[in-house]
Structures are given as structure tokens and as C-alpha cells.
Design an enzyme around this catalytic site. Structure first.
Site, PDB file in Angstrom:
ATOM      1  N   HIS A 168       0.854  -1.198   0.000  1.00  0.00           N
ATOM      2  CA  HIS A 168       0.000   0.000   0.000  1.00  0.00           C
ATOM      3  C   HIS A 168       0.891   1.250   0.000  1.00  0.00           C
ATOM      4  O   HIS A 168       1.921   1.271   0.679  1.00  0.00           O
ATOM      5  CB  HIS A 168      -0.868  -0.032   1.267  1.00  0.00           C
ATOM      6  N   CYS A 193      -3.617   2.831  -4.252  1.00  0.00           N
ATOM      7  CA  CYS A 193      -4.618   3.613  -3.515  1.00  0.00           C
ATOM      8  C   CYS A 193      -4.637   5.036  -4.071  1.00  0.00           C
ATOM      9  O   CYS A 193      -3.694   5.804  -3.877  1.00  0.00           O
ATOM     10  CB  CYS A 193      -4.295   3.615  -2.022  1.00  0.00           C
ATOM     11  N   HIS A 250      -7.533   0.474  -4.483  1.00  0.00           N
ATOM     12  CA  HIS A 250      -8.350   1.271  -3.572  1.00  0.00           C
ATOM     13  C   HIS A 250      -8.726   2.510  -4.358  1.00  0.00           C
ATOM     14  O   HIS A 250      -7.830   3.250  -4.793  1.00  0.00           O
ATOM     15  CB  HIS A 250      -7.535   1.724  -2.354  1.00  0.00           C
ATOM     16  N   ASP A 285     -12.989   3.383  -0.777  1.00  0.00           N
ATOM     17  CA  ASP A 285     -12.147   3.612   0.392  1.00  0.00           C
ATOM     18  C   ASP A 285     -12.798   4.695   1.226  1.00  0.00           C
ATOM     19  O   ASP A 285     -13.946   5.064   0.974  1.00  0.00           O
ATOM     20  CB  ASP A 285     -10.733   3.958  -0.087  1.00  0.00           C
ATOM     21  N   HIS A 286     -12.054   5.199   2.176  1.00  0.00           N
ATOM     22  CA  HIS A 286     -12.604   6.170   3.119  1.00  0.00           C
ATOM     23  C   HIS A 286     -13.742   6.984   2.507  1.00  0.00           C
ATOM     24  O   HIS A 286     -13.553   7.655   1.500  1.00  0.00           O
ATOM     25  CB  HIS A 286     -11.530   7.175   3.542  1.00  0.00           C
ATOM     26  N   TYR A 329     -15.065   4.617   7.444  1.00  0.00           N
ATOM     27  CA  TYR A 329     -15.489   3.257   7.100  1.00  0.00           C
ATOM     28  C   TYR A 329     -16.961   2.998   7.376  1.00  0.00           C
ATOM     29  O   TYR A 329     -17.354   1.901   7.751  1.00  0.00           O
ATOM     30  CB  TYR A 329     -14.595   2.232   7.814  1.00  0.00           C
TER      31      TYR A 329
HETATM   32  C1  DNO Z   1      -6.499   3.228   5.545  1.00  0.00           C
HETATM   33  C2  DNO Z   1      -5.963   2.075   4.842  1.00  0.00           C
HETATM   34  C3  DNO Z   1      -4.580   1.730   5.343  1.00  0.00           C
HETATM   35  C4  DNO Z   1      -4.179   0.396   4.796  1.00  0.00           C
HETATM   36  C5  DNO Z   1      -2.831  -0.053   5.218  1.00  0.00           C
HETATM   37  C6  DNO Z   1      -2.408  -1.257   4.425  1.00  0.00           C
HETATM   38  O1  DNO Z   1      -7.638   3.289   5.765  1.00  0.00           O
HETATM   39  O2  DNO Z   1      -6.002   2.215   3.486  1.00  0.00           O
HETATM   40  O3  DNO Z   1      -4.605   1.682   6.722  1.00  0.00           O
HETATM   41  O4  DNO Z   1      -5.079  -0.566   5.238  1.00  0.00           O
HETATM   42  O5  DNO Z   1      -1.890   0.931   5.083  1.00  0.00           O
HETATM   43  O6  DNO Z   1      -1.469  -1.961   5.124  1.00  0.00           O
END
Ligand code: DNO
Length: 368
Positions: A206, A244, A271, A316-317, A330
Site C-alpha cells: 500500500h 490507492c 483502492h 475507500d474512506h 469506514y
Molecule cells: C487506511 C488504509 C490503510 C491500509 C494499510 C495497508 O484506511 O487504506 O490503513 O489498510 O496501510 O497496510
């Protein structure tokens, strides 16, 4: 594109599993054993428990996020060997239940970093916010002391013991340079990637979030050039990227569309989320819609579509909307809306190709 949804586990995530299955086009759970400290081997009974839960909800468990990496591995300490062996054992167990992708990160001490978890927006929603001057003015040792004084302090996605050890860890990294971190990552990959490959698993690192150094700690998964270097460290499909768009998108210099084209075939996990950047270096997490932020989500989905992306993706977020209570970033609602935006874009590209005579199964001509 195979859509998935991150879930933090029973008692740890208020989103009922069956709700996830009701989100259109979503068939997988992105999961982890959040109660197992980084470095420890994952117990098989706990893995099986998730397998059962997911199965009952009609979801697969192909993607794990994350198997976290013990700081001794990132620091390159002699004690890393034990933790690397534990990591291999966890990989074998995960392979035995059909896991296909392991997401992980190589950020020293901190995972993702924000200054506000519930920044109020004019429309009544809240979102996670990063205020550059606050981070720059923050003494991480003072922060560590505050955290230690408050046993109830927690951060979503952070293991409690890592939060408590923050002070010691920052000290341990005092003389660790970016090149040291690269060397320690190279060693980890040499040990781990062959085991992952043997067990049908693709490792997916990531990006660092935000994609720049914080508190004087080195960060290396930040840019297209650095991801190019990562892929060359161990040139194998099982050494891949969790691309991401939100993490990388906090830096306007990152051209994510170009990265998707360059790294096609080495991105087992995407992501996809948006952020709105401000000129002073602050950023806020906004809705997934392209027009609401600074990241070209429509262009990103097009790039995945055009490169025949058949990996896993997740929204994602998101923001907290409609008074939803839950884990910041989340919640169910805004991430479900995000999925529908991503599928809307994907389907539009797919249908526009169909109009040009491409097969109706979602594959582009190049991949049919
Ligand atoms: C945040 C996530 C990160 C991700 C880690 C992967 O919400 O995208 O915390 O899970 O960095 O190891």
C-alpha cells in the site's frame, strides 16, 4: 474488476455483514485479524472463523488487508528473522483457505495519518481531514505521551500496542534513512515473495499515506518512480501494488492514470477514492465522485477498464453521512455510494465499447 468491501470484524465494525452483500456487484470481504499483534503468526481457528462468517454472508475472503509487518523488519534488526518466519507461516495458512491477495504497508511507526477524524462539512456530513501545519507543528513524542496517558485512545486500523509504543519506535528510527528502508524492504520481499507465489498469493504493498515523510521518519512508497523501483526489487507478479488513489492523490504530482497504465498486471488490488486538496497542502476526504474532489476518479476507472483490470477493488474512506455512527472513513453509506459511482463509470465505459462492437461480457477487445 471484482468489487470488495473492507470489514473490521465482529464487535469491531458496526456494519452487518449481510448489508455488504446487498451492495450491488460486491462479493468479497476485505478482512484481517485485527487483534493479532504485528509479527505474530495468525491462528488457524481465527482464520477459519472468518472463512465461516464470510461464507454465511455469501462473500469470499480472497483479500486480506493487512498482515502488518513488525517494526523490526522495517528497521532491519537481527530479530526480524523470527517475524519473517511467522509471516511465512501466516501466508501458508492464508493460502490454504484460498486467500489470493495480501495487502500490507511498509510505513515506519505510523500508518495513515489525519489531524481530524470528523471534520464538519457545510452539508452536515463529516470527513477525515489532514491539516499540514498541525502535523508540522506537532511533536510526536508529546503525542505519544498523550496517548499513553489515555488508555482508551484508539485509531481505526491501528493495533493498540503499536500506538502505545510510538515513542520508543520513533527513537529507534532516528538513524534509519530512506535507503536503509529500501534495503530492509528488499530483504523482506526476497524472503516472502517466493512463499507467497508458491501459495497462490500476490503481495500488494500500500502507498504511504500521506505520500511524504512525516515527523522526520523515512517514507518510500510515495511516487511512480518509487513504485517502479519496488517492482524491480523482485520482478514477479506476486510482488504487486495496492494502488490507492486517495493516498497517492494527496500529492498533485502523482499521475495515477499514468501509474495504472505503467503498472498494469502488477496491481492485484485497487483502492479507489477521492480527496480534495487545498493549495496550502491540506486535504480532506470527499465523496468518490470526480467533481467533488481533486482526483480524476473517472479517468482512473477508465484506465483500469482500458488496461483490462481483472483484480480486486474496493471503495475507500468515505464521509459520515445521514447521521451514520461508526468507524471514521469506514461507514456503510458513503462507501456504498462510492461503489455505485465506480460501477457506473465502469459500466459506461463497457457499454460505450460495446457500441463499437466489443463483446458484451465486460472484456475489452484486447482481453477477449
Ligand atoms: C487506511 C488504509 C490503510 C491500509 C494499510 C495497508 O484506511 O487504506 O490503513 O489498510 O496501510 O497496510
Amino acid at each position: 474488476m471484482r468489487m470488495t468491501f473492507r470489514w473490521f470484524g465482529e464487535g469491531n465494525d458496526p456494519v452487518p455483514l449481510r448489508y455488504i452483500q446487498q451492495i450491488p456487484g460486491t462479493d468479497g470481504l476485505v478482512w484481517s485479524l485485527h487483534d493479532v499483534p504485528a509479527g505474530e503468526e495468525w491462528p488457524m481457528d481465527k482464520i477459519r472463523h472468518y472463512e465461516r462468517l464470510a461464507e454465511e454472508a455469501g462473500l469470499h475472503i480472497d483479500v486480506v488487508e493487512s498482515v502488518n509487518i513488525h517494526e523490526d523488519i522495517k528497521l532491519g534488526l537481527p530479530t526480524r528473522d523470527v517475524y519473517i518466519e511467522n509471516y511465512k507461516r501466516t501466508i501458508r495458512k492464508l493460502g490454504s483457505v484460498g486467500v489470493k491477495v495480501i495487502c500490507y504497508n511498509f510505513m515506519p511507526v505510523f500508518d495513515w495519518l489525519r489531524t481530524e477524524l470528523h471534520r464538519p462539512m457545510p452539508d452536515g456530513s463529516t470527513a477525515m481531514f489532514y491539516e499540514k501545519s498541525v502535523i508540522e507543528g506537532l511533536n510526536p513524542r508529546a503525542l505519544a505521551a498523550t496517548i499513553n496517558a489515555n488508555p482508551a485512545f484508539s485509531m481505526p486500523g491501528w493495533e493498540p500496542e503499536r500506538l502505545r509504543q510510538m515513542e520508543l519506535l520513533i527513537e529507534a528510527y532516528r538513524n534509519v534513512t530512506e535507503e536503509d528502508l529500501w534495503a530492509n524492504l528488499a530483504h523482506f520481499l526476497e524472503e516472502i515473495v517466493p512463499v507467497a507465489a508458491e501459495n497462490g498469493i500476490r503481495m500488494a504493498i500500500h502507498p504511504d499515506d500521506p505520500p511524504w515523510g512525516v515527523f522526520g521518519l523515512p517514507r518510500i512508497m510515495t511516487s511512480q518512480a518509487n513504485f517502479r523501483r519496488l517492482l524491480k526489487l523482485y520482478d514477479h507478479p506476486s510482488n504487486g501494488i495496492t494502488l490507492c488513489s486517495g493516498s497517492l492523490g494527496a500529492n498533485p504530482d502523482n499521475d495515477i492514470v499514468a501509474m495504472i497504465h505503467e503498472f498494469a498486471g502488477r496491481i492485484p488490488f485497487a483502492h479507489i477514492r477521492n480527496v480534495k486538496r487545498y493549495d496550502n497542502g491540506d486535504f480532506i476526504e470527499c465523496s468518490h465522485r470526480t467533481e467533488d474532489g481533486s482526483v480524476d476518479i473517472a479517468g482512473i476507472v477508465k484506465a483500469y477498464h482500458d488496461t483490462g483490470f481483472d483484480g480486486y477493488a474496493r471503495p475507500d474512506h468515505g464521509r459520515q453521512i445521514w447521521d451514520e455512527q461508526g468507524r471514521p472513513g469506514y461507514g456503510l453509506y458513503d462507501r456504498a455510494l462510492g461503489i455505485m459511482h465506480l460501477w457506473g463509470l465502469w459500466d459506461a465505459y463497457r457499454y460505450s465499447n460495446n457500441a463499437q462492437g466489443v463483446k458484451a461480457d465486460g472484456q475489452t477487445a484486447a482481453h477477449s
